[in-house]
Design an enzyme around this catalytic site. Structure first.
Site, PDB file in Angstrom:
ATOM      1  N   ASP A   8     -39.013  25.249  -1.364  1.00 62.19           N
ATOM      2  CA  ASP A   8     -40.194  24.895  -1.857  1.00 62.19           C
ATOM      3  C   ASP A   8     -41.212  25.556  -0.948  1.00 62.19           C
ATOM      4  O   ASP A   8     -41.597  25.226  -0.007  1.00 62.19           O
ATOM      5  CB  ASP A   8     -40.172  23.529  -1.156  1.00 62.19           C
ATOM      6  CG  ASP A   8     -41.150  22.712  -1.906  1.00 62.19           C
ATOM      7  OD1 ASP A   8     -42.582  23.153  -2.345  1.00 62.19           O
ATOM      8  OD2 ASP A   8     -41.866  21.610  -1.481  1.00 62.19           O
ATOM      9  N   HIS A  56     -44.467  22.817  -4.543  1.00 63.61           N
ATOM     10  CA  HIS A  56     -44.382  21.752  -5.542  1.00 63.61           C
ATOM     11  C   HIS A  56     -46.357  21.928  -5.607  1.00 63.61           C
ATOM     12  O   HIS A  56     -46.690  20.838  -6.394  1.00 63.61           O
ATOM     13  CB  HIS A  56     -43.587  20.549  -5.205  1.00 63.61           C
ATOM     14  CG  HIS A  56     -44.267  20.228  -3.423  1.00 63.61           C
ATOM     15  ND1 HIS A  56     -43.623  20.280  -2.407  1.00 63.61           N
ATOM     16  CD2 HIS A  56     -45.436  18.944  -3.386  1.00 63.61           C
ATOM     17  CE1 HIS A  56     -44.734  19.112  -1.248  1.00 63.61           C
ATOM     18  NE2 HIS A  56     -44.946  18.176  -2.071  1.00 63.61           N
ATOM     19  N   GLN A  62     -47.486  12.316   3.133  1.00 62.57           N
ATOM     20  CA  GLN A  62     -47.882  12.721   1.651  1.00 62.57           C
ATOM     21  C   GLN A  62     -49.390  13.341   1.783  1.00 62.57           C
ATOM     22  O   GLN A  62     -50.566  12.977   2.473  1.00 62.57           O
ATOM     23  CB  GLN A  62     -48.547  11.706   0.536  1.00 62.57           C
ATOM     24  CG  GLN A  62     -47.328  11.740  -0.847  1.00 62.57           C
ATOM     25  CD  GLN A  62     -47.736  11.043  -1.567  1.00 62.57           C
ATOM     26  OE1 GLN A  62     -48.191   9.932  -1.463  1.00 62.57           O
ATOM     27  NE2 GLN A  62     -47.879  11.359  -2.342  1.00 62.57           N
ATOM     28  N   GLY A  63     -50.131  14.662   1.091  1.00 61.91           N
ATOM     29  CA  GLY A  63     -51.383  15.007   1.106  1.00 61.91           C
ATOM     30  C   GLY A  63     -51.139  16.316   2.685  1.00 61.91           C
ATOM     31  O   GLY A  63     -52.272  17.203   2.386  1.00 61.91           O
ATOM     32  N   ASP A  64     -50.301  16.488   2.996  1.00 60.66           N
ATOM     33  CA  ASP A  64     -49.533  17.410   4.416  1.00 60.66           C
ATOM     34  C   ASP A  64     -49.055  18.073   3.531  1.00 60.66           C
ATOM     35  O   ASP A  64     -48.861  19.317   4.022  1.00 60.66           O
ATOM     36  CB  ASP A  64     -49.297  16.719   5.360  1.00 60.66           C
ATOM     37  CG  ASP A  64     -50.095  15.698   6.043  1.00 60.66           C
ATOM     38  OD1 ASP A  64     -51.020  16.136   6.672  1.00 60.66           O
ATOM     39  OD2 ASP A  64     -49.820  14.744   6.895  1.00 60.66           O
ATOM     40  N   SER A  65     -48.751  17.756   2.456  1.00 66.72           N
ATOM     41  CA  SER A  65     -47.351  19.016   1.828  1.00 66.72           C
ATOM     42  C   SER A  65     -47.505  20.949   1.831  1.00 66.72           C
ATOM     43  O   SER A  65     -49.345  20.997   1.114  1.00 66.72           O
ATOM     44  CB  SER A  65     -46.790  18.686   0.084  1.00 66.72           C
ATOM     45  OG  SER A  65     -46.310  17.134   0.379  1.00 66.72           O
TER      46      SER A  65
END
Ligand code: 4AZ
Length: 271
Positions: A130, A84, A219-222
């Site tokens: 993912d 993603h 979020q942002g660590d993805s």
């Protein structure tokens, strides 16, 4: 990505909107005396981390130079990240930033991307697969993470203490972290994760975190690494919020993709 932001991602037809949906995260914990923010992610579980301990931790920036995801070096020419993340920004706009703990500095390397491989079957983080591998232009000067053996189960035993690394926001809607941060989270059993998430698939995902919440990726660590020692067991994928009780972080189960990653990571003369 968060389960809630998934709807906006699905509705987003363009890459820019998709970026807006993913571009928010980091390592957080919840917690707090402030009732107004009791449900908001907080970086309570994390601490500043050092690239000398985790040289393979890198981040991705978009055309505006903004960090939007994490990634992890898997060879001198490739990084693994979440599918993603790879799909959120056009290949020609993505840069891989290596060797830079503090985003405000210009130390380390900034490399473009020549090739993107996306996990076969990927459609949405909650459906699994993912994972992506980005081939960089040039050579990475920093040590790669080790990959687990294909199909390895030992590193995924319940309670194994793992480390998640990232540069996302420090609080929901708040400032992003300028520094690399890390948090320790135990691997959660498949049965527990299945009861926490109806979409859980033990072949392609693994959960880590505390049932009581408080320490988590966000979020942002993805796209960033979940390691045991120097072995990459997971890639930050999604979760229902951050650090919520009964909602551990969900990671891509790297041992399912070891052969694919190795094939993509091999330096090639052509391609
Ligand atoms: C995200 O949106 C995200 N708590 C990543 C990880 C988690 C939640 C959201 C796990 O990138």
């Amino acid at each position: 990505m968060s389960v809630k932001s998934r709807r906006s991602l699905l509705l987003a037809s363009g890459a820019l909107l998709a970026v807006a949906a993913v571009a928010v995260p980091v390592v957080v914990g919840t917690a707090s005396a402030d009732p107004a923010s009791a449900n908001q992610p907080r970086i309570v579980g994390g601490d500043k981390a050092s690239l000398s301990d985790h040289p393979y931790a890198v981040y991705l920036t978009d055309s505006g130079g903004n960090q939007f995801c994490g990634a992890v070096i898997v060879s001198s020419t490739a990084v693994a990240t979440a599918a993603h993340c790879a799909k959120a920004v056009a290949k020609q706009d993505v840069r891989v930033v290596a060797g830079r703990e503090d985003k405000r500095t210009d130390v380390g390397q900034v490399l473009g991307v020549s090739k993107v491989w996306i996990g076969k079957g990927y459609s949405d983080p909650t459906q699994g697969d993912d994972i992506a591998v980005l081939t960089v232009r040039g050579q990475l000067d920093y040590r790669p993470a080790q990959l687990p053996k294909s199909g390895d189960t030992a590193a995924y035993r319940e309670g194994t203490q793992a480390t998640v690394l990232g540069w996302g926001r420090i609080a929901d809607g708040g400032d992003r972290s300028d520094y690399l941060r890390s948090a320790q989270v135990p691997v959660v059993s498949d049965n527990t994760c299945r009861s926490d998430y109806s979409v859980y698939d033990q072949k392609t995902m693994v959960c880590a975190g505390y049932e009581k919440g408080g320490i988590d990726a966000c979020q942002g660590d993805s796209g960033g690494p979940l390691v045991v020692g120097d072995t990459l067991i997971g890639i930050v994928s999604f979760g229902d919020g951050c650090g919520k009780p009964g909602k551990p972080g969900v990671y891509t189960r790297v041992s399912t993709y070891t052969a694919d990653i190795e094939a993509q990571a091999k330096p090639r003369v052509f391609g």
